[in-house]
Design an enzyme around this catalytic site. Structure first.
Site, short mmCIF file in Angstrom:
data_model
loop_
_atom_site.label_atom_id
_atom_site.label_comp_id
_atom_site.label_asym_id
_atom_site.label_seq_id
_atom_site.Cartn_x
_atom_site.Cartn_y
_atom_site.Cartn_z
N HIS A 23 0.84 -1.20 0.00
CA HIS A 23 0.00 0.00 0.00
C HIS A 23 0.87 1.24 0.00
O HIS A 23 2.03 1.20 0.40
CB HIS A 23 -0.91 0.01 1.24
CG HIS A 23 -2.05 -0.93 1.13
ND1 HIS A 23 -3.23 -0.61 0.50
CD2 HIS A 23 -2.19 -2.21 1.55
CE1 HIS A 23 -4.04 -1.64 0.55
NE2 HIS A 23 -3.43 -2.63 1.18
N THR A 59 11.79 -11.26 3.75
CA THR A 59 11.74 -9.86 3.30
C THR A 59 12.80 -9.55 2.24
O THR A 59 12.80 -8.46 1.68
CB THR A 59 11.95 -8.90 4.49
OG1 THR A 59 13.23 -9.16 5.07
CG2 THR A 59 10.85 -9.09 5.53
#
Length: 192
Positions: free
Chosen positions: A119, A167
């Protein structure tokens, strides 16, 4: 908007602005995916029925060697590519709008989550979405409850320990674990 236009947009990593035509298309396509996912998760399905539903979800043939143990959750479906001999265990969640590719012979542990959208950071643009694909190589093993964030590549033969949050890219034949996932050792094997 057509599917191919949308896929070209997200596959080049272009922003999906909240409220845009691309955003509306994504939400409409999600409704189709959710209907198919509901069929996957409602009642018993034979392996053949599950592969047929996965083919419907992805819009492409799924090899007869692919195995899925429901429940399974996927919000788009049309940007999911499954290799041969892939096994997806119970309770996995795939957010494939930004693209998920899973190589031949890969095992996905139960409760794993693969995400491909970030986002917007700006609170006034939080509804914007930035796609980044997840690519999992051949003969990879993701343990139970692994999370893979957008843009990560996992090399052939790698092992990701249960509960890890991946990650960063994982080299071929590496064993990683932890939050965030870190290199534990190399397997000493080459994925053939």
């Amino acid at each position: 908007m057509e599917l191919q236009e949308f896929l070209a947009h997200v596959d080049r990593g272009a922003l999906v602005e909240a409220g845009s035509a691309h955003h509306r298309f994504m939400h409409g396509a999600a409704q189709d995916a959710l209907r198919t996912v509901a069929e996957i998760n409602t009642g018993y399905r034979t392996p053949e029925e599950l592969r047929a539903l996965l083919s419907e979800l992805t819009g492409r043939p799924v090899d007869e060697t692919v195995a899925l143990f429901p429940p399974f959750y996927c919000e788009f479906g049309r940007n999911l590519r499954l290799g041969k001999d892939v096994f997806i265990n119970m309770g996995c969640r795939f957010q494939d709008t930004g693209g998920i590719t899973i190589g031949d012979g890969t095992l996905i542990g139960h409760g794993s989550t693969l995400t491909t959208l970030n986002h917007g950071v700006d609170p006034d643009r939080r509804g914007d979405l930035l796609p980044a694909p997840v690519v999992i190589g051949r003969k990879v093993w993701l343990g139970a409850s692994v999370t893979v964030v957008p843009g990560v590549r996992i090399g052939d033969g790698a092992i990701v320990g249960a509960g890890a949050v991946v990650t960063k890219d994982v080299p071929a034949n590496a064993v990683v674990a932890g939050v965030p996932a870190r290199l534990v050792r190399m397997t000493g094997f080459e994925a053939s």
